[in-house]
Design a protein around this motif. Structure first.
Motif, short mmCIF file in Angstrom:
data_model
loop_
_atom_site.label_atom_id
_atom_site.label_comp_id
_atom_site.label_asym_id
_atom_site.label_seq_id
_atom_site.Cartn_x
_atom_site.Cartn_y
_atom_site.Cartn_z
N LEU A 37 -0.77 9.93 9.84
CA LEU A 37 -1.83 9.72 8.80
C LEU A 37 -1.38 9.51 7.15
N TRP A 38 -0.21 10.00 7.22
CA TRP A 38 0.43 9.77 5.74
C TRP A 38 1.26 8.43 5.52
N LEU A 39 1.42 7.54 6.59
CA LEU A 39 2.25 6.42 6.44
C LEU A 39 1.52 5.57 5.50
N PRO A 40 2.42 4.69 4.74
CA PRO A 40 1.71 3.71 3.81
C PRO A 40 1.08 2.81 4.53
N ASP A 41 -0.08 2.37 3.80
CA ASP A 41 -1.11 1.37 4.41
C ASP A 41 -0.33 -0.13 4.15
N HIS A 42 0.00 -0.38 5.55
CA HIS A 42 0.58 -1.89 5.41
C HIS A 42 -0.37 -2.97 5.27
N THR A 43 -1.56 -2.80 5.08
CA THR A 43 -2.38 -3.77 4.82
C THR A 43 -2.89 -4.10 3.44
N LYS A 44 -2.30 -3.17 2.70
CA LYS A 44 -2.44 -3.23 0.95
C LYS A 44 -1.63 -4.44 0.52
N LEU A 45 -2.02 -5.25 -0.52
CA LEU A 45 -1.26 -6.12 -0.99
C LEU A 45 -0.56 -5.50 -2.04
N ARG A 46 0.65 -5.65 -2.28
CA ARG A 46 1.47 -5.00 -3.07
C ARG A 46 1.71 -5.93 -4.44
#
Length: 81
Positions: A37-46
């Motif tokens: 659940l606490w993995l970083p969101d890979h869909t978020k544009l950095r």
């Protein structure tokens, strides 16, 4: 060694040891779920550039959709004449 034999082995443990083993297994499962659940969101544009490109693409798609619907509407109108 099949699974039934292993389960019987756990059933033969003293109650305190079986309880500790059960708590350990539950904690392990809880840790795995918490970690997932606490993995970083890979869909978020950095990067700001990627965010800007995504915004332009979204606006372009919206314009294209409006143009397509207008063109289809005009074609339907012309077809009725």
């Amino acid at each position: 060694m099949n699974i039934r034999y292993r389960i019987e082995q756990v059933g033969d443990l003293p109650p305190v040891l079986a309880a500790v083993l059960g708590i350990f297994v539950l904690a392990l499962l809880g840790g795995v779920v918490w970690g997932l659940l606490w993995l970083p969101d890979h869909t978020k544009l950095r990067s700001p550039a990627a965010r800007e490109r995504a915004q332009r693409r979204k606006e372009s798609q919206k314009r294209q959709k409006k143009l397509r619907s207008r063109r289809e509407s005009l074609q339907r109108k012309a077809g009725r004449r």
